[in-house]
Design a protein around this motif. Structure first.
Motif, mmCIF file in Angstrom:
data_model
loop_
_atom_site.group_PDB
_atom_site.id
_atom_site.type_symbol
_atom_site.label_atom_id
_atom_site.label_comp_id
_atom_site.label_asym_id
_atom_site.label_seq_id
_atom_site.Cartn_x
_atom_site.Cartn_y
_atom_site.Cartn_z
ATOM 1 N N UNK A 121 0.819 -1.216 0.000
ATOM 2 C CA UNK A 121 0.000 0.000 0.000
ATOM 3 C C UNK A 121 0.846 1.257 0.000
ATOM 4 N N UNK A 122 2.179 1.091 0.038
ATOM 5 C CA UNK A 122 3.082 2.233 -0.090
ATOM 6 C C UNK A 122 3.444 2.905 1.207
ATOM 7 N N UNK A 123 2.838 2.458 2.316
ATOM 8 C CA UNK A 123 3.138 3.040 3.623
ATOM 9 C C UNK A 123 3.893 2.026 4.475
ATOM 10 N N UNK A 124 4.956 2.467 5.113
ATOM 11 C CA UNK A 124 5.718 1.579 5.977
ATOM 12 C C UNK A 124 5.434 1.853 7.443
ATOM 13 N N UNK A 125 5.240 0.796 8.207
ATOM 14 C CA UNK A 125 4.991 0.916 9.641
ATOM 15 C C UNK A 125 6.009 0.063 10.388
ATOM 16 N N UNK A 126 6.569 0.618 11.455
ATOM 17 C CA UNK A 126 7.529 -0.132 12.254
ATOM 18 C C UNK A 126 6.804 -1.102 13.176
ATOM 19 N N UNK A 127 7.563 -2.048 13.703
ATOM 20 C CA UNK A 127 6.986 -3.006 14.645
ATOM 21 C C UNK A 127 6.394 -2.267 15.846
ATOM 22 N N UNK A 128 7.109 -1.274 16.352
ATOM 23 C CA UNK A 128 6.590 -0.517 17.502
ATOM 24 C C UNK A 128 5.305 0.227 17.128
ATOM 25 N N UNK A 129 5.223 0.757 15.914
ATOM 26 C CA UNK A 129 4.011 1.460 15.482
ATOM 27 C C UNK A 129 2.828 0.506 15.363
ATOM 28 N N UNK A 130 3.088 -0.715 14.911
ATOM 29 C CA UNK A 130 2.018 -1.714 14.854
ATOM 30 C C UNK A 130 1.510 -2.017 16.261
ATOM 31 N N UNK A 131 2.413 -2.196 17.200
ATOM 32 C CA UNK A 131 2.010 -2.489 18.579
ATOM 33 C C UNK A 131 1.231 -1.317 19.174
ATOM 34 N N UNK A 132 1.718 -0.106 18.968
ATOM 35 C CA UNK A 132 1.033 1.070 19.516
ATOM 36 C C UNK A 132 -0.363 1.235 18.917
ATOM 37 N N UNK A 133 -0.492 0.999 17.606
ATOM 38 C CA UNK A 133 -1.803 1.119 16.963
ATOM 39 C C UNK A 133 -2.743 0.039 17.483
ATOM 40 N N UNK A 134 -2.229 -1.175 17.695
ATOM 41 C CA UNK A 134 -3.053 -2.240 18.248
ATOM 42 C C UNK A 134 -3.505 -1.911 19.668
ATOM 43 N N UNK A 135 -2.652 -1.260 20.427
ATOM 44 C CA UNK A 135 -3.066 -0.825 21.769
ATOM 45 C C UNK A 135 -4.239 0.144 21.689
ATOM 46 N N UNK A 136 -4.167 1.056 20.721
ATOM 47 C CA UNK A 136 -5.243 2.048 20.566
ATOM 48 C C UNK A 136 -6.541 1.388 20.117
ATOM 49 N N UNK A 137 -6.448 0.407 19.204
ATOM 50 C CA UNK A 137 -7.640 -0.256 18.672
ATOM 51 C C UNK A 137 -8.294 -1.143 19.725
ATOM 52 N N UNK A 138 -7.474 -1.904 20.460
ATOM 53 C CA UNK A 138 -8.014 -2.907 21.378
ATOM 54 C C UNK A 138 -8.236 -2.387 22.788
ATOM 55 N N UNK A 139 -7.546 -1.321 23.146
ATOM 56 C CA UNK A 139 -7.624 -0.830 24.518
ATOM 57 C C UNK A 139 -6.831 -1.669 25.498
ATOM 58 N N UNK A 140 -6.029 -2.594 24.989
ATOM 59 C CA UNK A 140 -5.244 -3.484 25.849
ATOM 60 C C UNK A 140 -3.827 -2.944 26.022
ATOM 61 N N UNK A 141 -3.167 -3.367 27.090
ATOM 62 C CA UNK A 141 -1.821 -2.875 27.383
ATOM 63 C C UNK A 141 -0.787 -3.423 26.388
ATOM 64 N N UNK A 142 -0.867 -4.681 26.041
ATOM 65 C CA UNK A 142 0.026 -5.378 25.111
ATOM 66 C C UNK A 142 1.493 -5.196 25.532
ATOM 67 N N UNK A 143 1.934 -5.893 26.566
ATOM 68 C CA UNK A 143 3.341 -5.826 26.985
ATOM 69 C C UNK A 143 4.269 -6.309 25.857
ATOM 70 N N UNK A 144 5.433 -5.689 25.764
ATOM 71 C CA UNK A 144 6.408 -6.082 24.745
ATOM 72 C C UNK A 144 7.778 -6.230 25.379
#
Length: 327
Positions: A250-273
């Motif tokens: 899709x032409x946009x690059x996301x880092x692993x940390x950005x994926x985790x942070x976005x998932x935290x926002x979507x799910x409302x979960x802490x998601x320890x890393x």
């Protein structure tokens, strides 16, 4: 048109099958169910349980069903595992693909779509990556796809088979609340992150945070699985005018940390890393230039936003916490 889909019970293949059926194609699914799920196969598709390693079974299937085209999704596809078991990938992926191509030529199949990989490029010279980037596979998995691409190019040169190779960057998301990603074991970043959010894992391990990227973690180009399926159908139709090669992203690059942070926002979960060592075969950054397929076929990703991709996957996980075992 009748299309044989190998790996049509798997994650990307099953979505491809659903999109093909929706658009009026007759579909035959060929899968050994080693990684796929019978429940993921569209009820209007004909299902054949078989193994591509057995050329007699492949030959008999093509003879009985007489497909006009093949979409080849079936593959061993774990980069890290291929670094540990190179002969498994270099033997099995190539042997299965060549068996299929050999039978396709024998039975006068006119069109062949190969699910290829961005791992063809290893560590690319330029970002975003276009189709002119030099091929230097980053793992035995990538090398196995390179061999299959080269085989198809020879078959095209000999007027035996028209082909399209589609090089994925990271498939993600769920096609619907009933059609999603379910692997055992799960190795892909996004579903693992969501398993942590759902309490099925304690934490997500980040494989290295010392890459030369904006936050030190690997950057990837995530493509929604339905967008990938639509690209396959566009390529299938375009083969009337000759073989072709496309990168898909899709032409946009996301880092692993950005994926985790976005998932935290979507799910409302802490998601320890937790940061762990680098994983062999992982290049720092892979982002596709999809200009060619956009220009030639009019492909436009409909789900380009990472939050939207994660929301679709989260809906699948919430509805089916045990994956296809819930069906």
């Amino acid at each position: 048109m009748k299309v044989l889909v190998t790996g049509g019970a798997g994650y990307i293949g099953s979505v491809g099958v659903h999109e093909l059926v929706h658009e009026g194609y007759e579909v035959v699914v060929f899968d050994n169910l080693s990684q796929g799920h019978r429940a993921a196969v569209h009820p209007e598709a004909t299902f054949v349980e078989g193994d591509l390693r057995d050329r007699e079974v492949v030959d008999r299937t093509l003879g009985e069903h007489e497909p006009d085209a093949i979409m080849h999704f079936a593959s061993k596809s774990l980069v890290g595992e291929s670094m540990e078991k190179p002969f498994l990938y270099l033997d099995e992926n190539v042997r299965c693909g060549v068996n299929l191509m050999r039978c396709a030529v024998k039975h006068d199949v006119e069109r062949f779509i190969l699910s290829s990989t961005a791992n063809l490029f290893g560590t690319p010279d330029s970002i975003p990556i276009d189709e002119e980037e030099s091929i230097e596979p980053g793992s035995p998995y990538g090398e196995s796809k390179n061999v299959l691409e080269r085989t198809l190019q020879w078959l095209d040169e000999l007027d035996a088979l028209r082909f399209a190779t589609l090089r994925y960057f990271n498939a993600a998301g769920a096609a619907s609340a009933d059609l999603g990603e379910d692997h055992d074991p799960e190795t892909h970043l996004l579903p693992i992150v969501l398993e942590v959010a759902a309490g099925k894992r304690d934490k997500i391990e980040i494989y290295g945070d010392d890459y030369d990227t904006r936050d030190g973690t690997c950057i990837r180009d995530f493509v929604h699985v339905r967008d990938l399926a639509q690209a396959h159908i566009l390529a299938l139709e375009a083969l009337e005018n000759g073989s072709r090669v496309y990168n898909l992203g899709n032409g946009n690059g996301y880092s692993v940390r950005e994926v985790i942070d976005t998932a935290r926002a979507v799910t409302g979960a802490e998601i320890p890393s937790e940061v762990g060592p680098r994983r062999p075969g992982d290049p720092p950054e892979l982002i596709a230039s999809s200009d060619k397929i956009r220009r030639e076929l009019g492909w436009e990703p409909q789900y380009g936003d990472l939050e939207e991709i994660i929301e679709s996957a989260w809906a699948w996980h919430r509805k089916h916490p045990h994956g296809y075992d819930d069906f």
